[in-house]
Design a protein around this motif. Structure first.
Motif, PDB file in Angstrom:
ATOM      1  N   ARG A 298      36.575   5.158   7.889  1.00 41.58           N
ATOM      2  CA  ARG A 298      37.297   5.693   8.727  1.00 41.58           C
ATOM      3  C   ARG A 298      36.262   7.264   9.451  1.00 41.58           C
ATOM      4  N   THR A 299      36.721   7.586  10.201  1.00 45.78           N
ATOM      5  CA  THR A 299      35.509   8.650  10.790  1.00 45.78           C
ATOM      6  C   THR A 299      36.242  10.259  10.389  1.00 45.78           C
ATOM      7  N   ASP A 300      37.800  10.367   9.674  1.00 51.98           N
ATOM      8  CA  ASP A 300      38.381  11.226   8.945  1.00 51.98           C
ATOM      9  C   ASP A 300      37.784  12.285   7.533  1.00 51.98           C
ATOM     10  N   VAL A 301      36.423  12.165   7.397  1.00 47.27           N
ATOM     11  CA  VAL A 301      36.172  12.091   6.342  1.00 47.27           C
ATOM     12  C   VAL A 301      35.319  13.389   5.905  1.00 47.27           C
ATOM     13  N   PHE A 302      35.332  14.033   4.780  1.00 54.81           N
ATOM     14  CA  PHE A 302      34.662  15.255   4.791  1.00 54.81           C
ATOM     15  C   PHE A 302      34.137  15.731   3.272  1.00 54.81           C
ATOM     16  N   PRO A 303      32.854  16.236   3.502  1.00 53.47           N
ATOM     17  CA  PRO A 303      32.731  16.705   2.575  1.00 53.47           C
ATOM     18  C   PRO A 303      33.005  17.873   1.537  1.00 53.47           C
ATOM     19  N   PRO A 304      33.949  17.993   0.412  1.00 49.63           N
ATOM     20  CA  PRO A 304      34.419  19.229  -0.237  1.00 49.63           C
ATOM     21  C   PRO A 304      33.958  20.931  -0.116  1.00 49.63           C
ATOM     22  N   THR A 305      34.307  21.393  -0.623  1.00 53.82           N
ATOM     23  CA  THR A 305      33.997  23.144  -0.344  1.00 53.82           C
ATOM     24  C   THR A 305      34.193  23.617  -1.762  1.00 53.82           C
ATOM     25  N   LYS A 306      35.034  22.987  -2.429  1.00 50.24           N
ATOM     26  CA  LYS A 306      34.899  22.974  -3.999  1.00 50.24           C
ATOM     27  C   LYS A 306      35.028  22.000  -4.933  1.00 50.24           C
ATOM     28  N   GLY A 307      35.111  23.042  -6.065  1.00 47.46           N
ATOM     29  CA  GLY A 307      35.473  20.849  -7.378  1.00 47.46           C
ATOM     30  C   GLY A 307      33.704  20.042  -8.327  1.00 47.46           C
ATOM     31  N   ASN A 308      34.095  20.098  -9.004  1.00 46.78           N
ATOM     32  CA  ASN A 308      32.732  19.961  -9.921  1.00 46.78           C
ATOM     33  C   ASN A 308      32.602  18.444  -9.642  1.00 46.78           C
ATOM     34  N   ILE A 309      32.437  17.633  -8.456  1.00 44.93           N
ATOM     35  CA  ILE A 309      32.265  16.537  -7.886  1.00 44.93           C
ATOM     36  C   ILE A 309      31.140  16.883  -7.071  1.00 44.93           C
TER      37      ILE A 309
END
Length: 352
Positions: A268-279
């Motif tokens: 898929r192309t609608d995948v983005f990195p997180p802006t917060k969290g511990n992973i």
């Protein structure tokens, strides 16, 4: 008739797993003989092992780009990793060693990433100690060698080559039964007992600002340089996503030894990195038919200083496209005898 069919199906399944168990036992009993074959295979070539590449003059140039830049941040390098490292004919040392041929990096060995599939057994922790049988290594079943065996091999290789580049060790947790329990302590105490804690690069070392998450710290401050990570091992949990997520939320800033890796879709192309969290490390199962999609997605994670791993890059196109997509750990089954399975002819990793 229906009952007979069910009995027949059960018999086939039982015979399959019994054969798998016998094959595993046979493999364990023949480790020494297989190791001898592997040693002969490597010794008959003109490969020159060069394990401590940091001592090589080409890695002391301080270049801004390219393989000579030992001061590049860890998130800005691409390196070769072995898929299911425990199932290979090459030993752990052979997979990790930097081999050269005719003055250039060989396509044999040269890995900076490993993978072990681990299964949990009921072994209580007593006075900070745990039985070596708490974790075993196998792909399909909870039988197999104790994980401590492979940790011992890692230590042996490290003791011979203490200045090695950082090694990412992916632990794919196959267990689901029994619930989370004290999984965080069960994996950490095991590593403390059967590895060397001082060699582990810990998540807490990434927390410049303890008031925000790991992702926010990495976005702001980035990863250490390859040079600062010399001689270190980065343990990364994947597999049982529920356990891994809970682990990342349990005293990560102060006590934990492992990072957590999250599985991401590569179709898929609608995948983005997180802006917060511990992973902050992400895993992609790539296929050639989806190349145009994951080649769009993975660079987004690189731009945010997140680490990425792909598997299984078993073709020259997938391997080269992974480099172009700025993948960090390119895991493959082609550890030797495949000319395209090399990240950089002038060094063990490629910096960008």
């Amino acid at each position: 008739m229906k009952q007979l069919k069910l009995v027949g199906l059960f018999s086939i399944v039982f015979m399959f797993f019994q054969c798998e168990k016998e094959a595993i036992t046979d493999k364990n009993e023949q480790v020494n003989s297989v190791q001898q074959i592997d040693d002969d295979l490597f010794s008959k070539t003109d490969l020159i092992p060069e394990p401590s590449v940091e001592l090589n003059e080409h890695f002391n140039l301080g270049a801004k780009i390219g393989p000579a830049n030992k001061n590049v941040p860890y998130n800005k390098i691409s390196f070769k990793g072995s898929h299911n490292s425990y199932e290979r004919r090459e030993s752990i040392a052979q997979q990790l060693t930097h081999y050269k041929k005719n003055g250039k990096t060989s396509y044999n060995g040269n890995c900076m990433g490993l993978e072990f599939d681990i299964w949990r057994h009921t072994k209580p922790i007593k006075n900070g100690r745990v039985d070596a049988g708490l974790w075993t290594v196998n792909h399909l079943t909870n039988t197999g060698p104790k994980f401590s065996r492979y940790l011992s091999e890692l230590l042996d290789w490290h003791n011979i080559t203490p200045n090695h580049h950082p090694v990412m060790v992916k632990l794919d947790v196959k267990s689901k039964n029994g619930g989370y329990q004290n999984f965080h302590d069960q994996i950490d105490v095991y590593l403390k007992n059967y590895f060397n804690e001082s060699l582990v690069y810990k998540p807490r070392e990434m927390f410049v600002n303890n008031r925000v998450s790991l992702v926010e710290n990495i976005s702001a401050y980035g990863w250490p340089s390859v040079n600062k990570l010399r001689g270190k091992f980065i343990f990364v949990l994947t597999g049982n996503s529920g356990w891994g997520t809970r682990y990342s939320k349990t005293n990560l800033r102060s006590q934990r030894l492992c990072f957590t890796m999250k599985e991401m879709p590569a179709d898929r192309t609608d995948v983005f990195p997180p802006t917060k969290g511990n992973i902050a490390i992400f895993n992609f199962h790539i296929f050639s038919k989806n190349t145009n999609k994951w080649k769009q997605v993975i660079p987004r994670f690189a731009a945010k200083k997140m680490l990425t791993r792909v598997y299984i890059a078993n073709s020259s196109k997938n391997f080269s496209n992974s480099i172009m997509a700025k993948v960090n750990c390119i895991s493959t089954d082609k550890i030797n005898n495949h000319k395209w399975a090399v990240v950089n002819e002038n060094g063990k990793f490629l910096s960008r």
